[in-house]
Design an enzyme around this catalytic site. Structure first.
Site, mmCIF file in Angstrom:
data_model
loop_
_atom_site.group_PDB
_atom_site.id
_atom_site.type_symbol
_atom_site.label_atom_id
_atom_site.label_comp_id
_atom_site.label_asym_id
_atom_site.label_seq_id
_atom_site.Cartn_x
_atom_site.Cartn_y
_atom_site.Cartn_z
ATOM 1 C CG ASP A 119 3.902 1.602 6.207
ATOM 2 O OD1 ASP A 119 2.755 1.946 6.557
ATOM 3 O OD2 ASP A 119 4.154 1.101 5.095
ATOM 4 C CG HIS A 144 -2.235 1.385 10.397
ATOM 5 N ND1 HIS A 144 -0.878 1.174 10.356
ATOM 6 C CD2 HIS A 144 -2.562 1.900 9.193
ATOM 7 C CE1 HIS A 144 -0.422 1.542 9.171
ATOM 8 N NE2 HIS A 144 -1.431 1.983 8.445
ATOM 9 C CB SER A 194 8.109 0.925 1.377
ATOM 10 O OG SER A 194 7.823 -0.043 2.363
ATOM 11 C CG PHE A 236 -1.553 -1.360 1.468
ATOM 12 C CD1 PHE A 236 -2.778 -1.654 0.860
ATOM 13 C CD2 PHE A 236 -0.951 -2.338 2.243
ATOM 14 C CE1 PHE A 236 -3.380 -2.893 1.049
ATOM 15 C CE2 PHE A 236 -1.552 -3.580 2.437
ATOM 16 C CZ PHE A 236 -2.762 -3.858 1.839
ATOM 17 N N GLY A 283 7.587 -2.313 9.520
ATOM 18 C CA GLY A 283 6.412 -2.751 8.772
ATOM 19 C C GLY A 283 6.739 -2.938 7.299
ATOM 20 C CG HIS A 308 2.615 5.036 4.535
ATOM 21 N ND1 HIS A 308 2.050 3.853 4.116
ATOM 22 C CD2 HIS A 308 2.414 5.927 3.527
ATOM 23 C CE1 HIS A 308 1.561 4.022 2.891
ATOM 24 N NE2 HIS A 308 1.766 5.265 2.517
HETATM 25 MG MG MG Z 1 1.272 1.964 5.184
#
Ligand code: MG
Length: 205
Positions: free
Chosen positions: A136, A139, A47, A15, A41, A164
């Site tokens: 990242d 959450h 990434s 994502f 993450g 992020h």
């Molecule tokens: Mg993210």
């Protein structure tokens, strides 16, 4: 244009918007001269590849931290669950195999050092100053706060903190990363480098 970017980078699960990926690459390129980059993450490594390509230019390293058991939203029955990343035999999420495959195929095995652990366990005896920290991970507020508290002290002066999934509007996404971002801004420890899409960038003073 990023040299050596895999042509199938868009096929890698993850994502991350194109402008965010470019911003991560540029920040890693500028900071990793001074030390390694830590990503929290990594998931399937999308990434990580952008960070790794930048670090390779500076002979630097990306520590790619992830327990690879998925965040809350990746678990069986949750919204972002991906059956391809589910180990049915072990009855558990496992994104590490896919991560290793993507890093190897991108030719970054010598640049990316996977740290397969939770944030707290990995930070416990950490000593190396970091030039960039990219948060990242999970959450939930607890996960995001833990990531910030565990790793912010290791970010060296002049280093960059990237976070992020910043959504000012709760209808667009979870609020935990944004809460941590505002907390960092309010701490007075950072210069605000602005935002690229949902990616917040701060420089440690
Ligand atoms: Mg993210």
């Amino acid at each position: 244009m990023i040299p050596d970017l895999p042509t199938d980078i868009d096929q890698i699960k993850g994502f991350l918007a194109e402008d965010e990926a470019q911003a991560l690459y540029q920040q890693a390129l500028q900071t990793s001269i001074a030390g390694p980059v830590l990503e929290i993450g990594s998931y399937c490594g999308k990434s990580t590849i952008y960070l790794g390509l930048a670090c390779r230019i500076n002979n630097s390293t990306v520590f790619a931290l992830d327990h690879h058991r998925g965040s809350e939203e990746h678990q069986l029955g949750e919204f972002f669950h991906d059956p391809d990343l589910y180990d049915a035999g072990e009855d558990i999420m496992d994104s590490f195999k896919e991560f290793r495959r993507n890093i190897r195929r991108a030719g970054l095995d010598e640049v990316v050092v996977p740290v397969v652990a939770g944030s707290k366990s990995a930070a416990r005896h950490w000593q190396t100053p970091l030039a960039m920290v990219f948060i990242d991970g999970g959450h939930s507020l607890e996960a995001a706060l833990t990531d910030y508290r565990c790793w912010m002290p290791h970010l060296q002066r002049g280093g960059v903190l990237a976070i992020h999934d910043l959504f000012a509007d709760a209808y667009e996404g979870g609020q935990a990363p944004y809460a941590v971002y505002r907390m960092a801004l309010a701490s007075g420890l950072f210069e605000n480098l602005g935002q690229v899409n949902s990616l917040g960038l701060l420089r440690r003073l």
